[in-house]
Design an enzyme around this catalytic site. Sequence first.
Site, PDB file in Angstrom:
ATOM      1  N   LYS A 170       0.684  -1.253  -0.059  1.00  0.00           N
ATOM      2  CA  LYS A 170      -0.039   0.017  -0.141  1.00  0.00           C
ATOM      3  C   LYS A 170       0.764   1.234   0.094  1.00  0.00           C
ATOM      4  CE  LYS A 170      -4.573  -1.345   0.949  1.00  0.00           C
ATOM      5  NZ  LYS A 170      -4.562  -2.569   1.510  1.00  0.00           N
ATOM      6  N   SER A 217       1.182  -9.814  -0.428  1.00  0.00           N
ATOM      7  CA  SER A 217       0.862  -8.486  -0.598  1.00  0.00           C
ATOM      8  C   SER A 217       1.302  -7.883   0.687  1.00  0.00           C
ATOM      9  CB  SER A 217      -0.538  -8.145  -0.826  1.00  0.00           C
ATOM     10  OG  SER A 217      -1.427  -9.060   0.215  1.00  0.00           O
TER      11      SER A 217
HETATM   12  C1  LIG Z   1      -5.302  -3.659   1.219  1.00  0.00           C
HETATM   13  C2  LIG Z   1      -4.604  -5.065   1.046  1.00  0.00           C
HETATM   14  C3  LIG Z   1      -5.126  -6.176  -0.014  1.00  0.00           C
HETATM   15  C4  LIG Z   1      -6.198  -5.478  -0.775  1.00  0.00           C
HETATM   16  O1  LIG Z   1      -6.020  -4.561  -1.667  1.00  0.00           O
HETATM   17  P1  LIG Z   1      -7.111  -3.758  -2.385  1.00  0.00           P
HETATM   18  O2  LIG Z   1      -6.659  -2.697  -3.203  1.00  0.00           O
HETATM   19  O3  LIG Z   1      -8.075  -3.255  -1.280  1.00  0.00           O
HETATM   20  O4  LIG Z   1      -8.075  -4.824  -3.143  1.00  0.00           O
HETATM   21  C5  LIG Z   1      -4.401  -7.338   0.085  1.00  0.00           C
HETATM   22  N1  LIG Z   1      -3.358  -7.537   0.890  1.00  0.00           N
HETATM   23  C6  LIG Z   1      -2.985  -6.747   1.795  1.00  0.00           C
HETATM   24  C7  LIG Z   1      -1.868  -7.193   2.781  1.00  0.00           C
HETATM   25  C8  LIG Z   1      -3.838  -5.359   1.923  1.00  0.00           C
HETATM   26  O5  LIG Z   1      -3.091  -4.502   2.969  1.00  0.00           O
END
Ligand SMILES: *Cc1c(COP(=O)(O)O)cnc(C)c1O
Length: 343
Positions: free
Chosen positions: A68, A323
Site C-alpha cells: 500500500k 501483498s
Molecule cells: C489492502 C490490502 C489488500 C487488498 O488491496 P485492495 O486494493 O483493497 O484490493 C491485500 N493485501 C494486503 C496486505 C492489503 O493490505
Amino acid sequence: MSPPLSSPPLSSPPLSLPLTLADVYRARQRLAGRVALTPLVPSPSLSARMGAPVYLKLETVQPTGSFKLRGATNAIAQLAEQGATRVVTASTGNHGRALAYAARALGIEAAVCMSALVPRNKVDAVAALGARVVIAGKSQDEAQLAARSLVRDEGYAFVPPFDDLRVIAGQATIGLEILEALPDAATLIVPLSGGGLFGGVAFAAKQIRPSISTVGVSMVRGAAMHASLAAGHPVDVEERETLADSLGGGIGLENRHTFALTRLLADDVVLLDEASIARGIAHAYREERLVVEGAGAVGMGALLEGRIQNIAHADGPIVVVVSGANIDMTVHRRIVTEDQYAS
Ligand SMILES: *Cc1c(COP(=O)(O)O)cnc(C)c1O
C-alpha cells in the site's frame, strides 16, 4: 533488480479506461527511491506442486510491510506538488500505515481514521509513524465519515485506500516490475478486496502482455467485490472477522473505478475459507521462510488448495503477489505451530 524507466509499448490493447500505462510509468518515477523494488523469487515447493514455475512477488519487504506504500506515495506526492499540507484516510490498517509513512517522508501531516475492529498492532504501528489516529465507530463506513469531517472542517486532503486513480496507478507499478523481470509470465494471482491492487496490477500486466491470465483471491467471509461482480453492481456485504483482515470492508456503493476495472480484467475470482488462508500462512513460514499476513497468503493458499489449476496456463510461469506481512504475531505463532495446516 533495477529496471530502466522504459517507455510504454506502442500498441496497447484498446481498453477505454481513465488510466493509461503512461500514468503507471509516471507513478514509478514518483516512487523511485521511496518504495522498494521488491524481489520476485522462485518457489521450488509450489513449482513442484503446480508443474509450472511459480514465483512470489514479495511486497512483504516494503518499509511499511505491504504494497500500500506504492499507491499512498503516488497520491501524496501529487497532492504535495499541488500544495496540500495535510492528508487523511480511513483505513483497516495497512493503507493508514502507508499514508503515515509516505506523508512523513514527503514532509506533510497525516491523520488516520479507523474503526474499533482494527487489530491493535495496526493501530499502534500507525501512531508510531507520527500520524494522528482517530478511532471512530465499529465499521469502515463510520471511520469514513470521520475522515470526511476532517476534510470538511480542517482542510485535509482525502486519500482513499483503493478507489482512486493515483492509488491504482501506484499499485500498478507492481505489474510493471513483474513483467520486466519475467516477460513470459502467464498467470498472475493477486489478493482482492477493494480492487486497487488487483485492478492496478492486472491493468499494467494486460497492457504489456494481453494474453496473461489474472486471478483475484478473496476470503469467503465478506468478499464484497465477488458479491458485487455477481450482482452486476457494487453491493454491501456483512463485515466479518477473518484471518485475511486486510481484505475486509466494502468496495463502496458509489465505486468509481475498481469495480469496473476488476469486472473487465479478472479472468476469475477465487474465494478461500479460513483454513485455506491459514494453510497459506503456514506454508509461507515453513516452506518459504516468510512471515505473511492472511491477506498476503491467499494466493499461496489458493495454489495449495488446487483452486488455480483450471485457470493457470499449464505451460507458463505463475506469479503470486504476496501483498503484506503485518500479522499479529500471537495469531501467527498459533497458526504455524498447528499440525493441521501442514502443507
Ligand atoms: C489492502 C490490502 C489488500 C487488498 O488491496 P485492495 O486494493 O483493497 O484490493 C491485500 N493485501 C494486503 C496486505 C492489503 O493490505
